[in-house]
Motif scaffolding. Sequence first.
Motif, PDB file in Angstrom:
ATOM      1  N   UNK A  93      38.232  -6.192   6.299  1.00  0.00           N
ATOM      2  CA  UNK A  93      37.180  -5.840   5.350  1.00  0.00           C
ATOM      3  C   UNK A  93      36.057  -5.073   6.021  1.00  0.00           C
ATOM      4  N   UNK A  94      34.818  -5.367   5.613  1.00  0.00           N
ATOM      5  CA  UNK A  94      33.650  -4.660   6.131  1.00  0.00           C
ATOM      6  C   UNK A  94      32.635  -5.656   6.666  1.00  0.00           C
ATOM      7  N   UNK A  95      31.870  -5.213   7.666  1.00  0.00           N
ATOM      8  CA  UNK A  95      30.817  -6.039   8.225  1.00  0.00           C
ATOM      9  C   UNK A  95      29.514  -5.247   8.257  1.00  0.00           C
ATOM     10  N   UNK A  96      28.464  -5.831   7.694  1.00  0.00           N
ATOM     11  CA  UNK A  96      27.121  -5.240   7.748  1.00  0.00           C
ATOM     12  C   UNK A  96      26.419  -5.835   8.972  1.00  0.00           C
ATOM     13  N   UNK A  97      26.067  -4.957   9.901  1.00  0.00           N
ATOM     14  CA  UNK A  97      25.403  -5.372  11.135  1.00  0.00           C
ATOM     15  C   UNK A  97      23.967  -4.895  11.115  1.00  0.00           C
TER      16      UNK A  97
ATOM     17  N   UNK B 190      26.380  -9.674   9.259  1.00  0.00           N
ATOM     18  CA  UNK B 190      26.931  -9.995  10.585  1.00  0.00           C
ATOM     19  C   UNK B 190      28.211 -10.818  10.528  1.00  0.00           C
ATOM     20  N   UNK B 191      28.793 -10.923   9.354  1.00  0.00           N
ATOM     21  CA  UNK B 191      30.097 -11.575   9.183  1.00  0.00           C
ATOM     22  C   UNK B 191      30.982 -10.624   8.377  1.00  0.00           C
ATOM     23  N   UNK B 192      32.293 -10.822   8.488  1.00  0.00           N
ATOM     24  CA  UNK B 192      33.219  -9.937   7.786  1.00  0.00           C
ATOM     25  C   UNK B 192      33.250 -10.288   6.301  1.00  0.00           C
ATOM     26  N   UNK B 193      33.030  -9.275   5.465  1.00  0.00           N
ATOM     27  CA  UNK B 193      33.182  -9.429   4.017  1.00  0.00           C
ATOM     28  C   UNK B 193      34.630  -9.130   3.682  1.00  0.00           C
ATOM     29  N   UNK B 194      35.356 -10.152   3.259  1.00  0.00           N
ATOM     30  CA  UNK B 194      36.793 -10.015   3.021  1.00  0.00           C
ATOM     31  C   UNK B 194      37.081  -8.947   1.976  1.00  0.00           C
ATOM     32  N   UNK B 195      37.906  -7.970   2.325  1.00  0.00           N
ATOM     33  CA  UNK B 195      38.187  -6.824   1.465  1.00  0.00           C
ATOM     34  C   UNK B 195      38.817  -7.244   0.137  1.00  0.00           C
TER      35      UNK B 195
ATOM     36  N   UNK C 190      22.876   6.099   2.421  1.00  0.00           N
ATOM     37  CA  UNK C 190      21.562   5.682   1.932  1.00  0.00           C
ATOM     38  C   UNK C 190      20.828   4.793   2.927  1.00  0.00           C
ATOM     39  N   UNK C 191      21.565   4.138   3.809  1.00  0.00           N
ATOM     40  CA  UNK C 191      20.958   3.270   4.815  1.00  0.00           C
ATOM     41  C   UNK C 191      20.781   3.968   6.163  1.00  0.00           C
ATOM     42  N   UNK C 192      21.142   5.233   6.233  1.00  0.00           N
ATOM     43  CA  UNK C 192      21.220   5.944   7.523  1.00  0.00           C
ATOM     44  C   UNK C 192      19.869   6.164   8.203  1.00  0.00           C
ATOM     45  N   UNK C 193      18.753   6.002   7.480  1.00  0.00           N
ATOM     46  CA  UNK C 193      17.439   6.212   8.101  1.00  0.00           C
ATOM     47  C   UNK C 193      17.093   5.123   9.116  1.00  0.00           C
ATOM     48  N   UNK C 194      17.760   3.997   9.026  1.00  0.00           N
ATOM     49  CA  UNK C 194      17.521   2.907   9.970  1.00  0.00           C
ATOM     50  C   UNK C 194      18.736   2.793  10.892  1.00  0.00           C
ATOM     51  N   UNK C 195      18.561   3.186  12.142  1.00  0.00           N
ATOM     52  CA  UNK C 195      19.677   3.193  13.097  1.00  0.00           C
ATOM     53  C   UNK C 195      20.176   1.800  13.451  1.00  0.00           C
ATOM     54  N   UNK C 196      19.384   0.775  13.123  1.00  0.00           N
ATOM     55  CA  UNK C 196      19.808  -0.584  13.470  1.00  0.00           C
ATOM     56  C   UNK C 196      20.818  -1.145  12.480  1.00  0.00           C
ATOM     57  N   UNK C 197      21.035  -0.424  11.377  1.00  0.00           N
ATOM     58  CA  UNK C 197      21.942  -0.898  10.330  1.00  0.00           C
ATOM     59  C   UNK C 197      23.272  -0.154  10.414  1.00  0.00           C
ATOM     60  N   UNK C 198      24.340  -0.901  10.417  1.00  0.00           N
ATOM     61  CA  UNK C 198      25.684  -0.307  10.400  1.00  0.00           C
ATOM     62  C   UNK C 198      26.566  -1.075   9.418  1.00  0.00           C
ATOM     63  N   UNK C 199      27.438  -0.345   8.751  1.00  0.00           N
ATOM     64  CA  UNK C 199      28.514  -0.977   7.976  1.00  0.00           C
ATOM     65  C   UNK C 199      29.808  -0.544   8.649  1.00  0.00           C
ATOM     66  N   UNK C 200      30.462  -1.473   9.308  1.00  0.00           N
ATOM     67  CA  UNK C 200      31.669  -1.125  10.054  1.00  0.00           C
ATOM     68  C   UNK C 200      32.913  -1.612   9.328  1.00  0.00           C
ATOM     69  N   UNK C 201      33.983  -0.884   9.528  1.00  0.00           N
ATOM     70  CA  UNK C 201      35.271  -1.230   8.936  1.00  0.00           C
ATOM     71  C   UNK C 201      36.037  -2.109   9.917  1.00  0.00           C
ATOM     72  N   UNK C 202      36.329  -3.328   9.514  1.00  0.00           N
ATOM     73  CA  UNK C 202      37.140  -4.227  10.327  1.00  0.00           C
ATOM     74  C   UNK C 202      38.565  -4.107   9.809  1.00  0.00           C
ATOM     75  N   UNK C 203      39.354  -3.291  10.483  1.00  0.00           N
ATOM     76  CA  UNK C 203      40.679  -2.912   9.983  1.00  0.00           C
ATOM     77  C   UNK C 203      41.541  -4.131   9.643  1.00  0.00           C
ATOM     78  N   UNK C 204      42.062  -4.113   8.435  1.00  0.00           N
ATOM     79  CA  UNK C 204      42.958  -5.175   8.004  1.00  0.00           C
ATOM     80  C   UNK C 204      42.239  -6.376   7.408  1.00  0.00           C
TER      81      UNK C 204
END
Length: 227
Positions: free
Chosen positions: A222-226, A172-177, A206-220
């Motif tokens: 990094x990535x955030x696991x929600x 739930x926080x941005x992982x700095x790219x 691999x995580x797609x079976x759980x709809x509550x999990x997302x890895x989103x791209x925070x442009x500029x």
Amino acid sequence: MPKSTTILLAEDEPALGQIIKESLETRNFNVLLCDNGEKAFEVYKNDHPELLVLDVMMPKKDGFTLAKDIRSIDETIPIIFLTAKSQTQDVVEGFTIGGNDYLKKPFSIEELIVRINSLLNRTRVQKTSEILTIGSFAFNFPKQTLQYKDEARIQLTHREAHLLFHLIKNKNAVLDRSLILNKLWGNDDFFSARSMDVFITKLRKKLSKDDSIQIINVRGFGYKLIC
């Protein structure tokens, strides 16, 4: 004196192979030198090295094929590729196969040693007994497995496991790219960034079976696991 680390070096250029071997041995590494991929695979199976340094262009079995064969039975051993190739697709292929680092010829021995020590330290420091929960998944970091509810465990690659570990730790926080590229890839150049994108895509699948999990791209940034 601490026990020396055993490194398998597969390099078909005799002079270069000997220079690397002797240089590493002065740093208290035990080096097993092979001049072709087939021999290297046999030495790997018999001697159980702790890290691999593989030339890509080798007779009998090239470095990429050798790495694929080894990754089919060992998902965790660190692999560094040595190559004269510089095409983007070759670099991406090396990381996709399961390589942990990629050094282009010509290179300095000191740079190779720094990268070897970085990989070894990273592997040792990040070993932990934690089993982490994310949504309906159980992530066993030491064994590099991911399990959805009571289904069969999914085996992750060395780099997938380490990337997921850092995403979960920063949930739930941005992982700095740039930070994670330098930590896991050793640099934040274009080729490493492309490779990380490939691994993020694999983790999403691999995580797609759980709809509550997302890895989103925070442009500029990094990535955030929600979750």
